[in-house]
Design an enzyme around this catalytic site. Structure first.
Site, PDB file in Angstrom:
ATOM      1  CG  ASP A  56      -0.393  -0.072   2.511  1.00  0.00           C
ATOM      2  OD1 ASP A  56       0.847  -0.144   2.623  1.00  0.00           O
ATOM      3  OD2 ASP A  56      -1.165  -0.046   3.505  1.00  0.00           O
ATOM      4  CB  SER A  57       4.584   1.762  -0.130  1.00  0.00           C
ATOM      5  OG  SER A  57       4.842   0.586  -0.874  1.00  0.00           O
ATOM      6  CE  LYS A  75       3.352  -5.991   3.914  1.00  0.00           C
ATOM      7  NZ  LYS A  75       2.888  -4.801   4.648  1.00  0.00           N
ATOM      8  CD  GLU A 131       0.600  -1.522   7.938  1.00  0.00           C
ATOM      9  OE1 GLU A 131       0.230  -0.695   8.811  1.00  0.00           O
ATOM     10  OE2 GLU A 131       1.087  -1.176   6.853  1.00  0.00           O
ATOM     11  CD  GLU A 175       7.894  -0.193   7.642  1.00  0.00           C
ATOM     12  OE1 GLU A 175       6.956  -0.942   7.281  1.00  0.00           O
ATOM     13  OE2 GLU A 175       8.053   0.967   7.208  1.00  0.00           O
TER      14      GLU A 175
HETATM   15  O1  KIV Z   1       3.610  -1.098   1.641  1.00  0.00           O
HETATM   16  C1  KIV Z   1       4.805  -1.443   1.675  1.00  0.00           C
HETATM   17  O2  KIV Z   1       5.602  -1.153   0.783  1.00  0.00           O
HETATM   18  C2  KIV Z   1       5.260  -2.209   2.822  1.00  0.00           C
HETATM   19  C3  KIV Z   1       6.734  -2.454   2.952  1.00  0.00           C
HETATM   20  C4  KIV Z   1       7.414  -1.244   3.412  1.00  0.00           C
HETATM   21  C5  KIV Z   1       7.029  -3.626   3.809  1.00  0.00           C
HETATM   22  O3  KIV Z   1       4.482  -2.609   3.628  1.00  0.00           O
END
Ligand code: KIV
Length: 271
Positions: free
Chosen positions: A51-52, A120, A122, A189
């Site tokens: 989600d980056s 994934k 969090e 992280e």
């Molecule tokens: O969204 C992302 O790119 C991430 C990484 C920084 C692990 O969660």
């Protein structure tokens, strides 16, 4: 032959075997077809549709606004490009916290509509019920502890997490909980290297670090950061392998000059 070299297609099982064999796992983000193709060709084990994308693709300050539709769109683009890597898709903020039925529904949409291989999430104890419910559908789950950017408004800053004893103990307990729940790996992280080492040794599932030192079972970076496309973000953990910002702007400047001077297109480039 190494586990990595033997894997024509990387699965969650491959990653577990790599940890057992002491082979480091490589993970990078990708959000679009063209770059995902190059990343897969480069031999990375895991592609994270992170989600980056909110930051590097959409230019937002945080990952909070990402929607399920955004993530599915990016994951579809990546899935069309990838032959070998395991594709993990981030579940965006608001699609799994506090309601495990919604979490399962969101994860099923990601899997059915994007073709990704795993999701994934969090967080630790607060979201373990959602993780367990997603796992009941046979969807592999990667955990994410330490600096969890979807909680930026709780943390207030993007500084190193779990430096103090209380937060470090919670992180260790959360990591064990994620393993017991059935996660196949966990991202750590921006936490102290000694803590990441302790967690990596305590777990039988792989840890993938970003800003968590060299003793994790694997490493992940945001693609646009390591390629030097984004230059306004320079944390200590980031190693830039290219300076694409200057290369791309240089190429664009040259193109503009060539068009303006009439140098492009020349006769050979014309019909
Ligand atoms: O969204 C992302 O790119 C991430 C990484 C920084 C692990 O969660």
């Amino acid at each position: 032959m190494s586990v990595h070299a033997n894997a024509r297609k990387v699965t969650t099982h491959t990653l577990q075997e790599m940890k057992r064999a002491g082979e480091k796992i490589t993970m990078l983000t990708a959000y679009d077809f063209s770059l995902a193709k190059l990343v897969d060709r480069g031999g990375v084990d895991v592609i994270l549709v992170g989600d980056s994308a909110s930051n590097v693709m959409a230019g937002r300050d945080t990952t909070v606004p990402m929607s399920l539709e955004h993530m599915i769109y990016h994951a579809q683009c990546v899935e069309r490009a990838v032959d070998r890597a395991l594709i993990v898709v981030d579940m965006p903020f608001g699609t799994y916290q506090g309601n495990s039925a919604i979490a399962l529904e969101s994860a099923i949409r990601i899997m059915k509509e994007s073709g990704g291989h795993a999701v994934k999430l969090e967080g630790g104890a607060e979201i373990v019920e959602s993780i367990q419910r997603i796992l009941t559908a046979g969807i592999p789950v990667m955990g994410h502890l330490g600096l969890t950017p979807q909680s930026i408004y709780k943390f207030g800053t993007y500084t190193v997490r779990a430096k103090e004893e209380e937060e470090a103990s919670k992180l260790i307990a959360d990591a064990k909980l994620l393993e017991e729940a059935g996660c196949f790996a966990v991202v750590l992280e921006k936490i102290p290297a000694h803590l990441a080492k302790q967690v990596s040794e305590a777990l039988s599932i792989p840890t993938i670090g970003i800003g968590a030192g060299q003793n994790c079972d694997g490493q992940v970076l945001v693609l646009h950061d390591m390629l030097g496309i984004t230059t306004d973000f320079s944390p200590r953990f980031l190693r830039r392998y290219l300076d694409l910002e200057s290369k791309i702007t240089g190429a664009v400047e040259q193109y503009c000059e060539d068009v303006r001077t009439g140098d492009f297109p020349n006769e050979e480039e014309s019909y």
